[in-house]
Design a protein around this motif. Structure first.
Motif, PDB file in Angstrom:
ATOM      1  N   SER A   1      46.202  39.886  42.988  1.00 53.89           N
ATOM      2  CA  SER A   1      47.438  38.963  42.603  1.00 53.89           C
ATOM      3  C   SER A   1      47.254  37.706  42.350  1.00 53.89           C
ATOM      4  N   PRO A   2      46.229  37.473  41.077  1.00 52.13           N
ATOM      5  CA  PRO A   2      45.979  36.076  41.002  1.00 52.13           C
ATOM      6  C   PRO A   2      47.156  35.305  39.974  1.00 52.13           C
ATOM      7  N   LEU A   3      48.168  36.141  39.491  1.00 51.35           N
ATOM      8  CA  LEU A   3      48.955  35.494  38.734  1.00 51.35           C
ATOM      9  C   LEU A   3      50.309  35.778  39.145  1.00 51.35           C
ATOM     10  N   PHE A   4      51.420  34.864  38.622  1.00 46.46           N
ATOM     11  CA  PHE A   4      52.814  35.141  39.145  1.00 46.46           C
ATOM     12  C   PHE A   4      53.534  35.758  37.928  1.00 46.46           C
ATOM     13  N   PRO A   5      53.992  37.001  38.224  1.00 46.04           N
ATOM     14  CA  PRO A   5      54.544  37.926  37.185  1.00 46.04           C
ATOM     15  C   PRO A   5      55.849  37.286  36.470  1.00 46.04           C
ATOM     16  N   PHE A   6      56.624  36.513  37.332  1.00 42.27           N
ATOM     17  CA  PHE A   6      57.781  35.939  36.622  1.00 42.27           C
ATOM     18  C   PHE A   6      57.578  34.644  35.943  1.00 42.27           C
ATOM     19  N   LEU A   7      56.338  34.323  35.891  1.00 39.18           N
ATOM     20  CA  LEU A   7      56.088  32.988  34.956  1.00 39.18           C
ATOM     21  C   LEU A   7      55.247  33.528  33.660  1.00 39.18           C
ATOM     22  N   THR A   8      55.618  32.795  32.420  1.00 42.43           N
ATOM     23  CA  THR A   8      54.847  33.101  31.089  1.00 42.43           C
ATOM     24  C   THR A   8      53.269  32.805  31.408  1.00 42.43           C
ATOM     25  N   PHE A   9      52.725  33.370  30.131  1.00 44.05           N
ATOM     26  CA  PHE A   9      51.241  32.879  30.122  1.00 44.05           C
ATOM     27  C   PHE A   9      51.007  31.398  30.228  1.00 44.05           C
ATOM     28  N   GLU A  10      51.831  30.641  29.659  1.00 49.58           N
ATOM     29  CA  GLU A  10      51.846  29.164  29.471  1.00 49.58           C
ATOM     30  C   GLU A  10      52.119  28.695  30.794  1.00 49.58           C
ATOM     31  N   GLU A  11      53.006  29.014  31.460  1.00 52.00           N
ATOM     32  CA  GLU A  11      53.589  28.853  32.896  1.00 52.00           C
ATOM     33  C   GLU A  11      52.304  28.951  33.930  1.00 52.00           C
TER      34      GLU A  11
ATOM     35  N   SER B   1      53.195  40.750  32.399  1.00 50.94           N
ATOM     36  CA  SER B   1      53.271  42.212  32.323  1.00 50.94           C
ATOM     37  C   SER B   1      52.692  42.862  30.707  1.00 50.94           C
ATOM     38  N   ASP B   2      52.857  41.771  29.764  1.00 51.64           N
ATOM     39  CA  ASP B   2      52.327  42.272  28.619  1.00 51.64           C
ATOM     40  C   ASP B   2      50.976  41.998  28.210  1.00 51.64           C
ATOM     41  N   LEU B   3      50.281  41.342  29.297  1.00 46.99           N
ATOM     42  CA  LEU B   3      48.835  40.885  29.122  1.00 46.99           C
ATOM     43  C   LEU B   3      48.036  42.220  29.605  1.00 46.99           C
TER      44      LEU B   3
ATOM     45  N   GLY C   1      42.116  42.512  31.552  1.00 51.42           N
ATOM     46  CA  GLY C   1      41.072  41.565  31.446  1.00 51.42           C
ATOM     47  C   GLY C   1      41.552  39.995  31.044  1.00 51.42           C
ATOM     48  N   GLN C   2      42.900  40.282  30.197  1.00 50.59           N
ATOM     49  CA  GLN C   2      43.380  38.968  29.953  1.00 50.59           C
ATOM     50  C   GLN C   2      44.294  38.221  31.164  1.00 50.59           C
ATOM     51  N   ARG C   3      44.703  38.945  31.924  1.00 54.09           N
ATOM     52  CA  ARG C   3      45.073  38.466  33.047  1.00 54.09           C
ATOM     53  C   ARG C   3      44.030  37.721  34.084  1.00 54.09           C
ATOM     54  N   GLN C   4      43.024  38.311  34.019  1.00 54.50           N
ATOM     55  CA  GLN C   4      41.711  37.996  34.621  1.00 54.50           C
ATOM     56  C   GLN C   4      41.128  36.588  34.193  1.00 54.50           C
ATOM     57  N   ARG C   5      41.304  36.511  32.692  1.00 50.29           N
ATOM     58  CA  ARG C   5      40.677  35.301  32.289  1.00 50.29           C
ATOM     59  C   ARG C   5      41.703  34.102  32.481  1.00 50.29           C
ATOM     60  N   LEU C   6      43.046  34.464  32.364  1.00 46.87           N
ATOM     61  CA  LEU C   6      44.179  33.494  32.522  1.00 46.87           C
ATOM     62  C   LEU C   6      44.103  33.001  34.085  1.00 46.87           C
ATOM     63  N   ALA C   7      43.821  33.974  34.876  1.00 47.61           N
ATOM     64  CA  ALA C   7      43.677  33.345  36.250  1.00 47.61           C
ATOM     65  C   ALA C   7      42.590  32.293  36.408  1.00 47.61           C
TER      66      ALA C   7
END
Ligand SMILES: Nc1ncnc2c1ncn2[C@@H]1O[C@H](COP(=O)(O)OP(=O)(O)OP(=O)(O)O)[C@@H](O)[C@H]1O
Length: 235
Positions: A97-107, A142-144, A147-153
């Motif tokens: 869970s390295p990201l917050f799903p209720f926030l956007t990519f930028e957030e 949820s639309d990433l 792999g994109q989520r991991q890099r965003l983290a």
């Protein structure tokens, strides 16, 4: 720059009949360090990293100290929440869970900077470009792809220019080429910042040849593990 020094650190996890104890006899993170922790699944790597990221308290520690600019903070005693220190000085890429799903990519990308009070959209754009991340700012997590989520983290964890970069299996969902680009970027950023870098990985090939110091978590008695040095990366 900041440095973290630990001696005779111990943490015990309890859950009904289950008991797990991790010892860290001696561990340091200093500017420019590159350290990697290996260990079999469930050996205690994340527990070790949570302690070193100030995400949880040790139960006991002979010494656990953060030094910066001639000042020293004693982390060994008390149960104080170190959130302000964590926000400014630490970048931690969590395994789950390295990201917050209720926030956007930028957030998500800018969250670390906001918490540290260091907004700089140029740094985020640069990191995204280096990591090959080109999602639109308002994209939902949820639309990433995984792999994109991991890099965003990773972007979120390092965009505020921390002194300590800690990554728990940051390349687990990436193909080998993307994993190498991610590691290269994290190494470059750590070098640029003079930061200490600590990684948990299962992939020995990934870190070989980058002058990492190797550590391992080993279970030396049932339910009792220890973080200790391994041989130096000679490649
Ligand atoms: N509350 C708890 N009580 C007792 N034991 C626990 C508790 N929580 C976790 N454990 C155990 O602690 C050990 C260390 O867990 P940890 O997540 O640090 O291991 P890990 O090496 O990071 O695992 P992985 O490689 O799967 O990520 C595991 O064996 C786990 O089952």
């Amino acid at each position: 720059m900041a440095e973290l020094i630990g001696r005779q650190i111990q943490r015990i996890l309890k859950d009904g009949q289950r008991r797990f104890r991790l010892d860290i006899p001696a561990f340091e993170l200093r500017p420019g360090d590159r350290k990697v922790i290996f260990g079999r699944t469930g050996s205690g790597k994340t527990t070790a990293m949570d302690i070193l990221a100030l995400a949880c308290h040790p139960d006991t520690a002979a010494r656990f100290e953060l030094r910066m600019g001639g000042r020293s903070t004693d982390l060994a005693r008390g149960r104080r929440d170190h959130a302000p220190l964590r926000a400014k000085l630490f970048g931690y890429v969590l395994q789950s869970s390295p990201l917050f799903p209720f926030l956007t990519f930028e957030e998500n990308a800018s969250l670390g900077q906001r918490l540290a009070g260091r907004r700089d959209s140029g740094v985020i754009a640069d990191l995204c470009q280096r990591l090959g991340l080109d999602a639109a700012p308002r994209t939902r997590v949820s639309d990433l792809s995984i792999g994109q989520r991991q890099r965003l983290a990773v972007v979120r964890a390092i965009a505020h220019r921390p002194s300590f970069i800690l990554c728990d299996e940051p390349t687990a969902s990436l193909d080998p080429d993307t994993a190498r680009i991610l590691l290269r970027t994290v190494l470059d950023v750590a070098d640029e910042l003079g930061a200490a870098l600590l990684i948990i990985s299962h992939d020995r090939d990934l870190t070989r040849g980058h002058d990492f110091e190797y550590f391992e978590v080993v279970e030396w008695q049932p339910g009792h593990a220890m973080l200790r040095p391994q041989e130096r990366d000679a490649a």
